[in-house]
Motif scaffolding. Structure first.
Motif, short mmCIF file in Angstrom:
data_model
loop_
_atom_site.label_atom_id
_atom_site.label_comp_id
_atom_site.label_asym_id
_atom_site.label_seq_id
_atom_site.Cartn_x
_atom_site.Cartn_y
_atom_site.Cartn_z
N ALA A 1 23.27 -80.33 26.42
CA ALA A 1 22.93 -81.29 25.37
C ALA A 1 23.50 -80.73 24.08
N PRO B 1 24.23 -89.19 30.32
CA PRO B 1 23.29 -90.02 29.58
C PRO B 1 23.90 -91.39 29.23
N TYR C 1 25.08 -86.25 36.28
CA TYR C 1 24.35 -87.25 35.49
C TYR C 1 24.96 -87.31 34.10
N ASN D 1 14.56 -87.85 23.95
CA ASN D 1 13.61 -87.14 24.83
C ASN D 1 14.30 -86.40 25.98
N GLU D 2 15.63 -86.28 25.91
CA GLU D 2 16.36 -85.58 26.97
C GLU D 2 16.87 -84.23 26.46
N LYS E 1 10.53 -78.16 37.13
CA LYS E 1 10.66 -79.63 37.23
C LYS E 1 11.04 -80.07 38.64
N SER F 1 17.59 -79.53 30.48
CA SER F 1 16.97 -79.52 31.82
C SER F 1 16.72 -80.94 32.34
N ASP F 2 16.48 -81.89 31.41
CA ASP F 2 16.25 -83.28 31.84
C ASP F 2 17.53 -83.90 32.40
N LEU F 3 18.67 -83.51 31.84
CA LEU F 3 19.95 -83.99 32.38
C LEU F 3 20.21 -83.28 33.71
N ASP G 1 27.49 -84.80 26.00
CA ASP G 1 26.38 -84.27 26.82
C ASP G 1 26.51 -84.73 28.27
N ASP H 1 17.20 -75.67 26.78
CA ASP H 1 16.02 -76.31 26.19
C ASP H 1 15.45 -75.48 25.03
N ALA I 1 22.82 -87.37 24.76
CA ALA I 1 21.47 -87.35 25.35
C ALA I 1 20.48 -88.11 24.47
#
Ligand code: COA
Length: 329
Positions: free
Chosen positions: A145, A16, A14, A51-52, A101, A55-57, A163, A87, A48
């Motif tokens: 990130a 961003p 992934y 709000n990323e 998650k 772990s969100d990536l 990122d 994070d 990123a």
């Protein structure tokens, strides 16, 4: 009973949406498009969103890898995250957060901290766990990130990093033509000051005390050490497995600097079509760069089952490593 081999069953990544181009950086710091492209090969990197976090990536990359392996989250029995921009500062681990998650309950989840070599270190652990029978399907994720740890007034570092995240499922096979052949990892802690981020117990972040929670690097020194260590490393891992450079289908190195990649590729006599380059579009995404690059080759339809990949990486620690793996997906 036949031998169990560890195999890379799938890959996912992934990046961003937000792009940071060299032209953008020209407006932020005393640099130029020409210098960045000539010295590094980077044209743009991804950043990123607010709000990323790492772990969100990672979660997006991980879900793709699990699905492409034909598995469900409940089939994963270990999660390893490689990151230098997790994070939280040290606790909890990004792996624990990511497992939550992904709805993975009661499985071992831990981070490996080996900077840009993190994905190779995670691969080494996953291989050992699978081949020993201690785990069946290990999800390994490189998620960064690192833009959060950039000083965008320090041109020597901020132009380099971007990122992103990449993930792979490492599972068991009895078919050696789909196996991870070998992983070799090394470190030399006497070189720690070539590349670091402050804020740990050596120099904690305290109110009123000047601190720099930013990445700092002796670029030129690190460059020379990286070329030397990686050149020796890839020659050695091929030799100890009786493999020739001509047998490598994809050389997928950590994307730190185009000139490092070229120097190592040339030392093996590799042709351009064997060398995978993504540095122009993502910059250095640290522990995420290798799985992101494998994913690009996969999505371009160029990664076939059984293809022999040579991976290598060098980073803070100092740490470095290489791997030979036949794609098992
Ligand atoms: N824009 C313009 N000029 C820059 C610059 C930038 N972003 N960054 C540095 N410079 C300048 C320096 O100030 C120096 O100027 P001077 O000659 O007037 O003193 C000149 O460019 C050369 O600097 P140097 O650091 O010797 O450049 P380099 O060719 O070594 O390239 C790196 C710098 C960081 C790109 C390179 O050293 C590198 O990639 N290092 C290794 C990174 C790595 O592998 N890290 C480990 C894994 S993350």
């Amino acid at each position: 009973m036949s031998k169990i081999y560890a195999s890379m069953l799938s890959i996912g990544a992934y990046s961003p949406q937000k792009r940071l181009t060299n032209a953008d950086l020209e407006k932020m710091v005393d640099t130029s498009e020409e210098w960045i492209v000539k010295r590094t090969g980077i044209k743009e990197r991804r950043i990123a969103a607010e709000n990323e976090a790492a772990s969100d990536l990672g979660v997006v990359a991980a879900k793709k890898a699990i699905e492409r392996a034909g598995l469900n989250a409940s089939d994963i029995d270990m999660l390893i995250v490689a990151t230098l921009s997790g994070d939280f500062l040290f606790m909890p681990s990004t792996a624990a957060v990511l497992a939550g998650k992904l709805g993975m309950k009661n499985i071992p989840a831990f981070d490996v901290l080996a900077a840009c070599s993190g994905f190779i270190y995670a691969l080494s652990s996953a291989k050992a766990y699978v081949e020993s029978g201690m785990a069946s399907n290990v999800l390994i994720v490189g998620a960064e990130a690192s833009s959060r740890f950039m000083d965008y007034s320090d041109r020597s570092v901020c132009v380099l990093f971007g990122d992103g995240a990449g993930a792979a499922v490492i599972g068991a096979t009895d078919d050696p033509s789909r196996a991870i052949v070998d992983v070799k990892i090394s470190s030399d802690g006497t070189g720690w000051d070539n590349l670091f981020i402050e804020g740990g117990s050596k120099n904690p972040i305290r109110e009123g005390k000047p601190h720099k929670p930013f990445m700092q690097m002796k670029g030129n020194e690190t460059f020379k050490l990286a070329v030397r260590a990686l050149t020796n490393d890839v020659i050695e891992i091929l030799a100890r497995n009786n493999l020739k450079a001509s047998q490598i289908v994809h050389f997928i190195p950590h994307q730190a600097n185009l000139r490092i990649i070229k120097a190592v590729g040339e030392s093996l006599g590799l042709s351009d079509d064997q060398v995978v380059l993504t540095i122009d579009r993502y910059g250095n995404t640290s522990a995420a760069s290798i799985p992101m690059a494998i994913n690009d080759v996969y999505e371009e339809g160029r990664l076939k089952t059984g293809d022999l990949m040579l991976l290598d990486a060098f980073g803070g620690g100092l740490t470095w490593g290489s791997a030979l793996a036949r794609f098992g997906g």
